[in-house]
Every structure is written in C-alpha cells, then in structure tokens.
Design a protein around this motif. Structure first.
Motif, PDB file in Angstrom:
ATOM      1  N   HIS A  34      38.570  63.352 -11.911  1.00  0.00           N
ATOM      2  CA  HIS A  34      37.240  63.936 -11.816  1.00  0.00           C
ATOM      3  C   HIS A  34      36.237  63.124 -12.626  1.00  0.00           C
ATOM      4  CE1 HIS A  34      39.580  67.187 -10.120  1.00  0.00           C
ATOM      5  NE2 HIS A  34      38.470  67.759  -9.744  1.00  0.00           N
ATOM      6  N   TRP A  35      34.963  63.340 -12.338  1.00  0.00           N
ATOM      7  CA  TRP A  35      33.898  62.634 -13.048  1.00  0.00           C
ATOM      8  C   TRP A  35      33.753  63.187 -14.456  1.00  0.00           C
ATOM      9  CZ3 TRP A  35      31.839  58.243 -11.331  1.00  0.00           C
ATOM     10  CH2 TRP A  35      31.968  57.946  -9.959  1.00  0.00           C
ATOM     11  N   LEU A  36      33.850  62.295 -15.438  1.00  0.00           N
ATOM     12  CA  LEU A  36      33.835  62.665 -16.848  1.00  0.00           C
ATOM     13  C   LEU A  36      32.592  62.081 -17.522  1.00  0.00           C
ATOM     14  CD1 LEU A  36      37.539  61.706 -17.713  1.00  0.00           C
ATOM     15  CD2 LEU A  36      36.715  63.837 -16.687  1.00  0.00           C
ATOM     16  N   TYR A  37      31.969  62.881 -18.357  1.00  0.00           N
ATOM     17  CA  TYR A  37      30.812  62.396 -19.109  1.00  0.00           C
ATOM     18  C   TYR A  37      31.286  61.548 -20.287  1.00  0.00           C
ATOM     19  CZ  TYR A  37      26.778  62.448 -22.231  1.00  0.00           C
ATOM     20  OH  TYR A  37      25.749  62.079 -23.072  1.00  0.00           O
ATOM     21  N   VAL A  38      30.661  60.378 -20.482  1.00  0.00           N
ATOM     22  CA  VAL A  38      31.084  59.491 -21.577  1.00  0.00           C
ATOM     23  C   VAL A  38      29.964  59.131 -22.535  1.00  0.00           C
ATOM     24  CG1 VAL A  38      33.044  58.505 -20.333  1.00  0.00           C
ATOM     25  CG2 VAL A  38      30.783  57.415 -20.136  1.00  0.00           C
ATOM     26  N   GLY A  56      42.359  59.817 -22.535  1.00  0.00           N
ATOM     27  CA  GLY A  56      43.822  59.837 -22.506  1.00  0.00           C
ATOM     28  C   GLY A  56      44.365  58.609 -23.202  1.00  0.00           C
ATOM     29  N   ALA A  57      45.184  57.843 -22.476  1.00  0.00           N
ATOM     30  CA  ALA A  57      45.761  56.623 -23.033  1.00  0.00           C
ATOM     31  C   ALA A  57      44.913  55.397 -22.740  1.00  0.00           C
ATOM     32  CB  ALA A  57      47.174  56.418 -22.485  1.00  0.00           C
ATOM     33  N   GLU A  58      43.797  55.575 -22.049  1.00  0.00           N
ATOM     34  CA  GLU A  58      42.999  54.435 -21.599  1.00  0.00           C
ATOM     35  C   GLU A  58      41.801  54.171 -22.505  1.00  0.00           C
ATOM     36  OE1 GLU A  58      44.189  52.629 -19.416  1.00  0.00           O
ATOM     37  OE2 GLU A  58      45.562  53.914 -18.292  1.00  0.00           O
ATOM     38  N   SER A  59      41.631  52.893 -22.862  1.00  0.00           N
ATOM     39  CA  SER A  59      40.435  52.444 -23.564  1.00  0.00           C
ATOM     40  C   SER A  59      39.517  51.783 -22.544  1.00  0.00           C
ATOM     41  CB  SER A  59      40.793  51.440 -24.669  1.00  0.00           C
ATOM     42  OG  SER A  59      39.621  50.913 -25.273  1.00  0.00           O
ATOM     43  N   LEU A  60      38.252  52.191 -22.536  1.00  0.00           N
ATOM     44  CA  LEU A  60      37.297  51.709 -21.540  1.00  0.00           C
ATOM     45  C   LEU A  60      36.092  51.075 -22.225  1.00  0.00           C
ATOM     46  CD1 LEU A  60      37.290  54.878 -19.249  1.00  0.00           C
ATOM     47  CD2 LEU A  60      38.718  52.844 -18.986  1.00  0.00           C
ATOM     48  N   ILE A  61      35.543  50.062 -21.583  1.00  0.00           N
ATOM     49  CA  ILE A  61      34.322  49.401 -22.042  1.00  0.00           C
ATOM     50  C   ILE A  61      33.180  49.781 -21.105  1.00  0.00           C
ATOM     51  CG2 ILE A  61      33.187  47.191 -22.495  1.00  0.00           C
ATOM     52  CD1 ILE A  61      35.999  45.922 -22.661  1.00  0.00           C
ATOM     53  N   PHE A  62      32.048  50.202 -21.669  1.00  0.00           N
ATOM     54  CA  PHE A  62      30.837  50.449 -20.883  1.00  0.00           C
ATOM     55  C   PHE A  62      29.759  49.507 -21.402  1.00  0.00           C
ATOM     56  CE2 PHE A  62      33.370  54.254 -20.676  1.00  0.00           C
ATOM     57  CZ  PHE A  62      33.374  54.515 -19.316  1.00  0.00           C
ATOM     58  N   ARG A  71      27.985  49.138 -16.287  1.00  0.00           N
ATOM     59  CA  ARG A  71      29.307  48.880 -15.722  1.00  0.00           C
ATOM     60  C   ARG A  71      30.389  49.399 -16.656  1.00  0.00           C
ATOM     61  NH1 ARG A  71      29.972  44.803 -11.738  1.00  0.00           N
ATOM     62  NH2 ARG A  71      28.026  43.819 -11.064  1.00  0.00           N
ATOM     63  N   GLY A  72      31.541  49.741 -16.050  1.00  0.00           N
ATOM     64  CA  GLY A  72      32.688  50.179 -16.829  1.00  0.00           C
ATOM     65  C   GLY A  72      33.918  49.368 -16.479  1.00  0.00           C
ATOM     66  N   PRO A 131      37.655  47.043 -12.987  1.00  0.00           N
ATOM     67  CA  PRO A 131      36.521  47.971 -13.135  1.00  0.00           C
ATOM     68  C   PRO A 131      36.965  49.425 -13.025  1.00  0.00           C
ATOM     69  CG  PRO A 131      36.586  47.118 -10.908  1.00  0.00           C
ATOM     70  CD  PRO A 131      37.703  46.422 -11.653  1.00  0.00           C
ATOM     71  N   VAL A 132      36.126  50.305 -13.527  1.00  0.00           N
ATOM     72  CA  VAL A 132      36.284  51.748 -13.307  1.00  0.00           C
ATOM     73  C   VAL A 132      35.015  52.248 -12.638  1.00  0.00           C
ATOM     74  CG1 VAL A 132      37.925  52.238 -15.143  1.00  0.00           C
ATOM     75  CG2 VAL A 132      35.488  52.205 -15.667  1.00  0.00           C
ATOM     76  N   GLU A 133      35.156  53.271 -11.804  1.00  0.00           N
ATOM     77  CA  GLU A 133      34.004  53.825 -11.100  1.00  0.00           C
ATOM     78  C   GLU A 133      33.052  54.478 -12.101  1.00  0.00           C
ATOM     79  OE1 GLU A 133      33.097  53.699  -7.977  1.00  0.00           O
ATOM     80  OE2 GLU A 133      34.842  52.544  -7.313  1.00  0.00           O
ATOM     81  N   THR A 134      31.807  54.041 -12.089  1.00  0.00           N
ATOM     82  CA  THR A 134      30.809  54.501 -13.049  1.00  0.00           C
ATOM     83  C   THR A 134      29.550  54.935 -12.316  1.00  0.00           C
ATOM     84  OG1 THR A 134      31.673  52.896 -14.649  1.00  0.00           O
ATOM     85  CG2 THR A 134      29.536  53.857 -15.134  1.00  0.00           C
TER      86      THR A 134
END
Length: 361
Positions: A34-38, A56-62, A71-72, A131-134
């Motif tokens: 689901h779409w999560l606010y970051v 969760g276990a994922e580190s993401l760059i925005f 971009r993510g 990439p991740v959907e942003t």
C-alpha cells in the motif's frame, strides 16, 4: 450526513494487537503493498537533497533529481549489495558506494564502476539503482514497495482536489516532535478515529470541538474521516482557541480529520495543518512523528504564535498516548474479549472492515 452504522460490529480480538505472526502478515500484506507516507517534499526542495527512510527491513533513498522530480530508490549497491548511504539526510551530486566506489546519478543511473570496463559484455545501463514507486500529493511524499501497485491517483481518488484551496503543497514544517508509544499502531488509529473519549480524556479539545459536532464524508476504504464544527466559528485548535497563523482557507468554523491507512493522520485547520506519521516498530510499539505545517509567510506575521498550536496538540497527543498504552496492556490480558462498538465509533468499525479485507485476502 449520517454515518454508516457500527451496529453489531465488535472490536478486533486481542491477538491483533500483540501477535508477532499477525504483525509479520501486516508487513507483507499492508506495508509492502500500500501507499505509505514518508515525508514532505520540502525536505528535499533543492536538487541533490535526499533523506533516508526505513520501511520494515528496507532502507530507501528519496532524492530530488536534476529535473526537479522526487525519486525513490532502494539503498542497495548493484555490485554486492552494500548500503550506499548511511547519513539520514544531506545533499549530493551523486551517490557513491563506500565499498568499491560504484557511483550513481540522482536519477539512479550507474555513472561509474571502476575496472568494470574490463568485464566482457558489462553494460552500465543494466545496473542502475532499483527504483521504488513514488508519488507526491499536496507536498506529501508517498511510496509503494509493490512492483505493480495500484495507481496512486486511483488509491487517493477520494482526496484528489479536495483540499486544493488550502495550498497544502506550499506549507512548511514549523515544528516536529517524535513520540515513542508502547501501543500497537491499530490502537493509535482507533484512538484518532473517534471522539467518544473526548469529554473524558480531552476536556480542552472538547470545549473547542464538542464531541457530537462531527460527521464523516469518507466512510469506507483506506481513507476515512470528515469535518467537525468548532465552538468558535472564527477560532482554531489552539490553547487559546484563537487563530495563531495566517489563514490558509476560510473554513466556516470547520476542521477536518482524516486517516490514511496505514501510516498517516491528516488534521486540517483554518490556519495550520498537523500530520501524524506512524512507523510501527513492533506489534506493541509505534514511533509517531508529529509535524506542524504553516503557510510559508507565517514568520513574517507579527501575530504568529506557533506555540499556541504546538502546546495544544502536544498536550492532546500525550493524553492520547497514555490511554493507548493502557489499552495495549488491557488487550494483552486473558480477560480481554471483543466489545461492541458504539455509534460514535463507526470509523473504527470501517477501519476494521478495510483492514480485515486485506488481511483475509
């Protein structure tokens, strides 16, 4: 507008608030799909500015790229999987892995990979950052880890254009408080979604918005809530009850409260906005990032007094977190059994329906 009835519906069973296996299923079925606010786009207003977020276990760059787009990316080097960024925020012209110096552009393209030109058939175009959907809505950044997510515009259709007059995308963060709450994230969602408890727990809030002065215009699905009528038509939700910042939009005495499952509460007032970002840490602990957003010209107003709003919601938050922690303790008791929802808790019943639909699918 009459709310959909909660008649006959009872609270979730206790294990939904502390069971590790249920929490694992939530991470798989909710938080990974689901779409999560970051965060706010304001945090990366300039080219090269970035921040990290852990889901969760994922580190993401925005990051804000050269074209001004948000971009993510997964914070994972395409060589041997090393995390590229360790600082939680900053500004860069590129991202370089600290291990073997593979270097990536702000758009995720692999720009340099030392000695890899000697590897037969190595194509840098095939090894950009994943990439991740942003998506950005009204200045709020959302992410979806599902490889084929429901389109953002479809998921957020109930809110599209709803608050355009407030110009939410222009608001700036005036204050932030981070809370650690010893309660399950759903207990906190439930608490925000009703004012049945307001006369007892929030006497000042109940003076400003009497608990029966509400109706909901979004009653099903993952986005729930609606407006409340204030006692003072020209007031706001502050300790004094008075406006504390330049008016965002003439509200006719209304304030607006919405939950966006599973990560954000959106509270919209005539003169400012409050957001609560929920980050579940475990089945029994939730980190909550509360931010106060104001018009960009607020600082220039000689009557600007953000403390009036900050103090009000910090007080209200702490009152809520206390009863949420008491509820968490009670839900873990062998004496706990699901109880009936009142008619003032219709949004809790709606939350449960949407939640169980996903968990049982």
């Amino acid at each position: 507008m009459k709310e959909r009835s909660a008649f006959g519906q009872k609270t979730l069973s206790g294990n939904y608030f502390f069971d590790e296996s249920i929490f694992a299923q939530e991470k798989k079925k909710l938080f990974a799909t689901h779409w999560l606010y970051v965060g706010r786009a304001q945090q990366i207003a300039q080219t090269g500015q970035y921040f990290l977020q852990t889901i969760g276990a994922e580190s993401l760059i925005f990051v804000r790229d050269q074209d001004g787009e948000v971009r993510g990316f997964y914070n994972v080097c395409r060589h041997r999987g090393t995390q590229i960024c360790t600082e939680t925020s900053g500004s860069r012209l590129s991202f370089q892995c600290p291990y073997h110096a593979w270097t990536y552009g702000l758009d995720g393209r692999l720009l340099g990979a030392p000695t890899m030109q000697d590897v037969q058939n190595f194509d840098p175009a095939e090894y950009g950052l994943h990439p991740v959907e942003t998506a950005v809505w009204e200045g709020f950044i959302f992410v979806n880890l599902d490889p084929n997510p429901i389109p953002f515009a479809k998921a957020f259709a109930p809110l599209m254009g709803k608050f355009s007059a407030w110009q939410l995308d222009s608001l700036t963060i005036g204050h932030q408080i981070i809370y650690d709450v010893a309660a399950n994230w759903k207990i906190i969602f439930h608490n925000y979604s009703e004012c049945y408890h307001c006369p007892t727990i929030h006497p000042r809030l109940n003076e400003l918005t009497p608990f029966r002065n509400s109706y909901n215009d979004l009653e099903e699905g993952f986005i729930l809530g609606g407006p409340m009528q204030m006692s003072l038509a020209d007031g706001s939700m502050t300790m004094s009850g008075r406006i504390c910042a330049p008016i965002l939009q003439e509200s006719k005495g209304l304030v607006h409260y919405y939950t966006i499952m599973p990560t954000i509460f959106l509270s919209i007032f005539p003169d400012y906005v409050v957001t609560h970002q929920l980050r579940p840490i475990s089945p029994t602990h939730t980190q909550i990032i509360c931010e106060w957003l104001f018009a960009p010209n607020a600082q220039a107003d000689p009557n600007f007094n953000p403390q009036d709003a900050i103090d009000f919601w910090n007080m209200t938050n702490q009152q809520d977190w206390h009863v949420c922690e008491l509820t968490q303790k009670g839900a873990q008791s062998k004496a706990y059994l699901p109880g009936p929802y009142s008619e003032l808790e219709s949004m809790l019943a709606a939350f449960d329906r949407a939640y169980l639909h996903v968990m049982n699918s």
